[in-house]
Design an enzyme around this catalytic site. Structure first.
Site, PDB file in Angstrom:
ATOM      1  N   ARG A 116       0.857  -1.197   0.000  1.00 24.87           N
ATOM      2  CA  ARG A 116       0.000   0.000   0.000  1.00 24.87           C
ATOM      3  C   ARG A 116       0.889   1.241   0.000  1.00 24.87           C
ATOM      4  O   ARG A 116       0.583   2.252  -0.608  1.00 24.87           O
ATOM      5  CB  ARG A 116      -0.945   0.004   1.207  1.00 24.87           C
ATOM      6  CG  ARG A 116      -1.753   1.280   1.262  1.00 24.87           C
ATOM      7  CD  ARG A 116      -2.939   1.303   2.243  1.00 24.87           C
ATOM      8  NE  ARG A 116      -2.940   0.311   3.275  1.00 24.87           N
ATOM      9  CZ  ARG A 116      -2.256   0.408   4.425  1.00 24.87           C
ATOM     10  NH1 ARG A 116      -1.506   1.463   4.674  1.00 24.87           N
ATOM     11  NH2 ARG A 116      -2.327  -0.555   5.309  1.00 24.87           N
ATOM     12  N   TYR A 166     -16.758  17.623 -14.197  1.00 28.73           N
ATOM     13  CA  TYR A 166     -17.206  16.227 -14.326  1.00 28.73           C
ATOM     14  C   TYR A 166     -18.357  15.965 -13.333  1.00 28.73           C
ATOM     15  O   TYR A 166     -18.292  16.374 -12.180  1.00 28.73           O
ATOM     16  CB  TYR A 166     -16.004  15.329 -14.029  1.00 28.73           C
ATOM     17  CG  TYR A 166     -16.296  13.861 -14.092  1.00 28.73           C
ATOM     18  CD1 TYR A 166     -16.568  13.240 -15.306  1.00 28.73           C
ATOM     19  CD2 TYR A 166     -16.295  13.084 -12.935  1.00 28.73           C
ATOM     20  CE1 TYR A 166     -16.840  11.873 -15.356  1.00 28.73           C
ATOM     21  CE2 TYR A 166     -16.557  11.726 -12.989  1.00 28.73           C
ATOM     22  CZ  TYR A 166     -16.835  11.127 -14.201  1.00 28.73           C
ATOM     23  OH  TYR A 166     -17.101   9.784 -14.245  1.00 28.73           O
ATOM     24  N   ASP A 169      -8.266  19.976 -13.201  1.00 30.36           N
ATOM     25  CA  ASP A 169      -8.532  18.649 -13.767  1.00 30.36           C
ATOM     26  C   ASP A 169      -8.160  18.732 -15.248  1.00 30.36           C
ATOM     27  O   ASP A 169      -8.819  19.410 -16.036  1.00 30.36           O
ATOM     28  CB  ASP A 169     -10.015  18.307 -13.566  1.00 30.36           C
ATOM     29  CG  ASP A 169     -10.363  16.909 -14.068  1.00 30.36           C
ATOM     30  OD1 ASP A 169      -9.647  16.389 -14.942  1.00 30.36           O
ATOM     31  OD2 ASP A 169     -11.380  16.351 -13.604  1.00 30.36           O
ATOM     32  N   LYS A 200      -8.918   7.752 -18.841  1.00 30.82           N
ATOM     33  CA  LYS A 200      -9.254   8.350 -20.127  1.00 30.82           C
ATOM     34  C   LYS A 200      -8.029   8.335 -21.061  1.00 30.82           C
ATOM     35  O   LYS A 200      -7.506   7.281 -21.328  1.00 30.82           O
ATOM     36  CB  LYS A 200      -9.816   9.756 -19.901  1.00 30.82           C
ATOM     37  CG  LYS A 200     -10.858   9.828 -18.770  1.00 30.82           C
ATOM     38  CD  LYS A 200     -12.125   9.036 -19.044  1.00 30.82           C
ATOM     39  CE  LYS A 200     -12.986   8.809 -17.806  1.00 30.82           C
ATOM     40  NZ  LYS A 200     -13.340   9.987 -17.045  1.00 30.82           N
TER      41      LYS A 200
HETATM   42  C1  LIG Z   1     -13.771  10.363 -15.769  1.00 26.67           C
HETATM   43  C2  LIG Z   1     -13.417  11.670 -15.211  1.00 26.67           C
HETATM   44  C3  LIG Z   1     -13.187  11.834 -13.838  1.00 26.67           C
HETATM   45  C4  LIG Z   1     -13.341  10.695 -12.857  1.00 26.67           C
HETATM   46  O1  LIG Z   1     -12.427   9.684 -13.065  1.00 26.67           O
HETATM   47  P1  LIG Z   1     -12.696   8.122 -12.788  1.00 26.67           P
HETATM   48  O2  LIG Z   1     -11.427   7.500 -13.210  1.00 26.67           O
HETATM   49  O3  LIG Z   1     -13.884   7.711 -13.586  1.00 26.67           O
HETATM   50  O4  LIG Z   1     -12.964   7.995 -11.316  1.00 26.67           O
HETATM   51  C5  LIG Z   1     -12.811  13.082 -13.393  1.00 26.67           C
HETATM   52  N1  LIG Z   1     -12.693  14.125 -14.243  1.00 26.67           N
HETATM   53  C6  LIG Z   1     -12.941  14.010 -15.556  1.00 26.67           C
HETATM   54  C7  LIG Z   1     -12.792  15.199 -16.440  1.00 26.67           C
HETATM   55  C8  LIG Z   1     -13.316  12.787 -16.086  1.00 26.67           C
HETATM   56  O5  LIG Z   1     -13.565  12.688 -17.397  1.00 26.67           O
END
Ligand SMILES: *Cc1c(COP(=O)(O)O)cnc(C)c1O
Length: 377
Positions: A46, A98, A170, A195
């Protein structure tokens, strides 16, 4: 080093035992210690995992940061961020982030004494006006999902510095290939590695990147203390994927650009949103802070019926949540990714029932255009 060289080599050394060129999957929970009080530096997985560390170093370099801290999902990273604030603190945040971020913060973290102001951060004045004496953080996402609104990163970071606030961006939609928020003075970059960074739609993962020692120390502490870490295999898959990030992003962009132009000229859509189009209201800012325009295109088809027609009849585009994979996906934000956002909030930002979001993949663009054309006919 150039981006591709870093993507392929940063954080990676041949395995010291065998010379394996590719960083192995260190699939272990614990490590043998030499003698009492003398370990290899690795004690429990961890806390330490070499595959994870390699990924953290790799993405930190791509984001022009010193430290990467990996999490089991983008939202686990989003959640970990809240350990930088405490009950009574206030956060100013973009209103078009998001959907899961909205759900976590507004519907959950608020119960722990945190307060959020959701503002349209395309206009810096809204961010500035929302700052209170107890504000501790500014959180933006640019471009946003799915409206592809931009926030001026340099202006936000300057405002944050002036007011002694932590700034967060983000950067999931652009990936480090097209945008590096830290270079504009932003303190922390957040990624859903699910992504573009992974890009093959086969893992869930998240990452926070910073160059600030204190922030790193705190987030590193919480990564171990709360334990929301990704598996070694998932880390290995992302590490495999970042090697091709540059070539994938170039093709995503080329396809998205052609696709957005096709949709605009076709007359099928009432409105096409893509930062690379000259009619995007923030096209100039996009050119200033991004090195490309990405692979996401949104289009308003005027009515739910017209939107349904394309959503239900495409054959190459797959109807699914998520984005950033090599395969093209299509989604309906109002009922899918943004279902937890109240309708009036959605309407306010133009996220209507007739809006369709395309994650343009790297298939042959002629096939993608033919697919949407047959669906609409
Ligand atoms: C998908 C996404 C998230 C969340 O991520 P996960 O891996 O699904 O938990 C946060 N911000 C954006 C812009 C996203 O597209």
């Amino acid at each position: 080093m150039g981006f591709s060289t870093d993507a392929i080599h940063a954080g990676q050394i041949p395995d010291p035992t065998t010379g394996a060129v590719i960083t192995p999957i260190y699939q272990t929970s614990t490590y043998a210690q030499h003698e009492l009080g003398k370990s290899t530096g690795f004690e429990y997985a961890r806390t330490h995992n070499f595959t994870r560390q390699a990924l953290e170093k790799n993405i930190a370099v791509l984001e022009k940061g010193k430290y990467g801290i990996a999490f089991a999902s983008g939202l686990a990273a989003t959640h970990a961020l809240m350990n930088l604030v405490k009950a009574g603190d206030h956060i100013v945040i973009s209103n078009n982030v998001y959907g899961g971020t909205y759900r976590l913060y507004e519907l959950n973290m608020k119960n722990y004494g945190l307060d959020f102001s959701w503002v349209d951060s395309t206009d810096l004045k809204n961010v500035e006006n929302a700052i209170r004496p107890n504000t501790k953080m500014i959180y933006v996402e640019t471009p946003t999902n799915p409206m592809l609104n931009l926030t001026d990163l340099k202006a936000v970071s300057e405002l944050a510095k002036k007011n002694n606030l932590i700034s967060v961006c983000d950067n999931t939609f652009m990936s480090p290939y097209f945008q590096n928020p830290l270079t504009f003075g932003i303190d922390i970059v957040l990624h859903s590695t699910t992504k573009y960074l992974n890009g093959h739609s086969d893992i869930i993962g998240g990452m926070l990147i910073t160059s600030d020692e204190k922030i790193h120390e705190r987030i590193r502490y919480i990564q171990n203390a709360a334990g929301g870490v990704p598996s070694p295999f998932d880390c290995w898959l992302v590490l495999r994927s970042t090697k091709t990030l540059a070539v994938r992003m170039k093709q995503h962009e080329e396809n998205a650009n052609t696709f957005a132009k096709f949709l605009s000229e076709s007359g099928y859509a009432k409105k096409v949103i893509y930062p690379g189009l000259k009619n995007h209201p923030q096209h100039e800012l996009a050119k200033k802070q991004m090195r490309g325009f990405g692979g996401m295109v949104s289009a308003d088809f005027g009515s739910l019926d017209a939107a349904k027609k394309v959503l239900n009849n495409v054959k190459i585009f797959t109807l699914a949540e998520s984005l950033g994979g090599v395969e093209s996906l299509i989604s309906h934000p109002a009922s899918m990714t943004h279902a937890s956002v109240p309708k009036e909030e959605r309407d306010k930002m133009g996220l209507t029932e007739s809006l369709v979001r395309f994650s343009v993949g790297i298939e042959d663009i002629e096939d993608l255009i033919a697919d949407v054309t047959q669906a609409l006919k």
